[in-house]
Design a protein around this motif. Structure first.
Motif, PDB file in Angstrom:
ATOM      1  N   LYS A  67      33.970  43.706  51.149  1.00  0.00           N
ATOM      2  CA  LYS A  67      34.607  44.017  49.878  1.00  0.00           C
ATOM      3  C   LYS A  67      33.525  44.442  48.889  1.00  0.00           C
ATOM      4  O   LYS A  67      32.338  44.165  49.088  1.00  0.00           O
ATOM      5  CB  LYS A  67      35.405  42.824  49.350  1.00  0.00           C
TER       6      LYS A  67
ATOM      7  N   LYS B 107      31.876  39.630  39.758  1.00  0.00           N
ATOM      8  CA  LYS B 107      32.385  39.233  41.071  1.00  0.00           C
ATOM      9  C   LYS B 107      33.845  39.624  41.281  1.00  0.00           C
ATOM     10  O   LYS B 107      34.514  39.120  42.186  1.00  0.00           O
ATOM     11  CB  LYS B 107      32.244  37.718  41.307  1.00  0.00           C
TER      12      LYS B 107
ATOM     13  N   ILE C 162      32.309  44.320  44.914  1.00  0.00           N
ATOM     14  CA  ILE C 162      32.518  43.538  43.694  1.00  0.00           C
ATOM     15  C   ILE C 162      31.703  44.108  42.545  1.00  0.00           C
ATOM     16  O   ILE C 162      30.690  44.780  42.755  1.00  0.00           O
ATOM     17  CB  ILE C 162      32.161  42.052  43.900  1.00  0.00           C
TER      18      ILE C 162
ATOM     19  N   GLU D 284      36.716  41.909  42.651  1.00  0.00           N
ATOM     20  CA  GLU D 284      36.826  42.869  43.744  1.00  0.00           C
ATOM     21  C   GLU D 284      37.310  44.217  43.224  1.00  0.00           C
ATOM     22  O   GLU D 284      38.242  44.309  42.422  1.00  0.00           O
ATOM     23  CB  GLU D 284      37.781  42.343  44.815  1.00  0.00           C
ATOM     24  N   GLN D 285      36.670  45.287  43.711  1.00  0.00           N
ATOM     25  CA  GLN D 285      36.956  46.642  43.253  1.00  0.00           C
ATOM     26  C   GLN D 285      37.870  47.372  44.245  1.00  0.00           C
ATOM     27  O   GLN D 285      37.847  47.096  45.451  1.00  0.00           O
ATOM     28  CB  GLN D 285      35.649  47.423  43.096  1.00  0.00           C
TER      29      GLN D 285
ATOM     30  N   GLU E 241      30.811  34.842  53.478  1.00  0.00           N
ATOM     31  CA  GLU E 241      30.663  36.010  52.622  1.00  0.00           C
ATOM     32  C   GLU E 241      29.209  36.077  52.160  1.00  0.00           C
ATOM     33  O   GLU E 241      28.682  35.118  51.596  1.00  0.00           O
ATOM     34  CB  GLU E 241      31.597  35.924  51.416  1.00  0.00           C
TER      35      GLU E 241
END
Length: 509
Positions: free
Chosen positions: A334, A340, A336, A342-343, A382
């Motif tokens: 993901k 932080k 970010i 998420e895009q 992650e």
């Protein structure tokens, strides 16, 4: 018996008569490799010796033997750069709580000088003779606080700092990658002959060694001349039937793209990783070579082996940057922002790799582990990479560059890799490196004989926004590289005067 040792033992049993290693005029079979590794392993079993064995050698059959001996003795290896200064060497050995070092006659004098009065025990290969060693010093038992459960090896990396950090490579992750690579390349039981180019202290070394050894293949070790001269390299490839090579893009350009001599047959599988691959690299390759499957891999040391891959096609030659593609099984990513968050697809941000097969984190660095590693509710790890990227539709990942390489000039973002892509689009530039200093862009370049400065100046003005055009282009004998063959980003702004051929200021249109 752990799974890594089990796989190695199975290979020794199944492929006893196969050649396992070739180096110069030496050929070592699996049976011979087992006997030599077992002999050293019997020494390492000694309870006085630490769980972690330091390996202090360059690329050689003895290095492979030392690493396999640590696996057979169910210990963990940590290969250290032989150019490491004495103080750093002591700090690393202390950090990993090691009291045993394996080396060879080429490096023993330097090692003893660096170790000084240390009570670390040293085992030295004697004249490359089978199962003969010289031993120095007497090991003193050390307190062991490090858990090595599921650790295959330890790699030291300074990353964006100059402070070495030990990364605990995961045994499961190593096996996961090697198994995936074997299936992805569709080898189907055919011979695996890898060109062993990476240094033992660089993470791709494990690919060079374990891919062939798991499946009865051969580790083919070139000498230094064969690594850097194309004619010698391709002669080495033919002599050893090399069909797989893992290589960083800078060395790939040097061997395959920038030298006059080349063999149009190429190599069956070339796996690129560790740096940006540009469309112009693919264009040059396709113009020279009739065959050869190129793959662009991506995955930091902290994820233990690569986690994304992209089979390169001719269409990639049309783009500035070659994507790193899709994730391996049990992996996703993901993007970010600085908060932080998420895009969505198509938006630039920091790459976070989410996988069940990461490393086990940094050794004795709880603050870094807290920042970079997080176990989510699905039991995935992650990892915040520090890389900038864009996730396109169908989970196709594009890497833009490092966060610490991205600079701002009067508030405007400048990616050095974007400037390098333009420079490399000029066929008379062999290699380059861009950097930002005091709100100005500079570029180092290595050139070919027909280089024309006016053409380059027009190209830069045409392809780059004004604030991204280098103030000065500096022609050098060699782009500074680090110990892993990548561009030495930390020192390119301090290039030595003896390395400079000529400086050209760039005029803006």
């Amino acid at each position: 018996m752990n799974i890594l040792k089990a796989k190695i033992m199975k290979a020794f049993q199944m492929y006893a008569q196969n050649p396992a290693i070739t180096y110069l005029d030496r050929i070592i079979s699996y049976k011979e490799l087992f006997l030599e590794s077992e002999c050293l392993a019997n020494k390492l079993y000694d309870e006085r010796y630490s769980k972690i064995v330091t390996v202090y050698m360059e690329r050689s059959p003895e290095t492979v033997i030392a690493i396999l001996a640590t696996i057979l003795s169910e210990k963990v290896f940590c290969a250290i750069d032989i150019n490491t200064p004495s103080s750093s060497l002591h700090n690393i050995i202390k950090d990993i709580e090691s009291n045993i070092v394996v080396t060879d006659e080429k490096n023993i004098s330097t090692l003893i000088e660096k170790m000084g009065d240390s009570e670390t025990h040293i085992i030295c290969f004697k004249n490359h003779a089978k199962r003969m060693f010289i031993e120095y010093g007497k090991a003193v038992s050390l307190p062991q606080t490090i858990s090595v459960e599921n650790v295959s090896h330890i790699i030291y990396t300074s990353g964006s700092t100059n402070i070495p950090k030990g990364v605990l490579a995961s045994r499961d992750s190593l096996i996961h990658f090697i198994s995936w690579e074997y299936e992805m390349l569709h080898i189907n039981g055919g011979p695996i002959h890898t060109a062993q180019i990476s240094a033992p202290w660089f993470d791709p070394y494990a690919r060079d060694v374990f891919l062939p050894l798991f499946y009865g293949g051969c580790i083919c070790i070139p000498n230094k001349r064969q690594m850097f001269e194309s004619k010698a390299f391709f002669e080495f490839v033919k002599k050893n039937s090399v069909n797989i090579i893992h290589i960083v893009p800078t060395i790939f350009r040097h061997i395959f793209l920038n030298q006059i001599y080349y063999d149009s047959e190429g190599i069956e599988h070339i796996l690129l990783a560790g740096e940006m691959v540009y469309g112009n690299d693919i264009k040059k390759y396709k113009e020279r070579y009739l065959k050869g499957n190129l793959y662009n891999l991506y995955g930091p040391t902290e994820t233990t082996m690569s986690k994304f891959y992209h089979p390169v096609t001719e269409e990639d030659a049309l783009f500035d940057r070659v994507h790193v593609g899709k994730p391996l099984p049990d992996t996703f990513c993901k993007i970010i922002d600085d908060e932080k968050k998420e895009q969505p697809f198509g938006v630039e941000g920091e790459v976070v790799i989410c996988t069940k097969y990461a490393s086990l984190g940094y050794l004795k660095r709880p603050e870094l582990n807290t920042y970079h590693f997080f176990r989510n509710h699905d039991n995935f790890i992650e990892y915040r990479t520090g890389d900038l990227g864009i996730l396109h539709s169908k989970n196709d990942l594009e890497i833009i560059g490092r966060k610490d390489h991205m600079k701002k000039i009067y508030g405007q973002k400048v990616h050095c890799e974007e400037i390098e892509a333009v420079l490399l689009s000029y066929s008379e530039i062999k290699s380059c490196a861009a950097y930002v200093k005091e709100n100005e862009v500079f570029a180092l370049i290595e050139i070919k004989t027909n280089f024309q400065f006016d053409f380059l100046q027009d190209l830069l003005n045409k392809c780059l926004i004004r604030y991204k055009v280098p103030s000065e282009v500096i022609i050098v004998h060699e782009i500074p590289l680090n110990k892993n063959g990548k561009i030495d980003r930390k020192n390119i702004s301090n290039v030595e005067k003896s390395n400079i051929i000529k400086r050209f200021p760039i005029k803006l249109n």
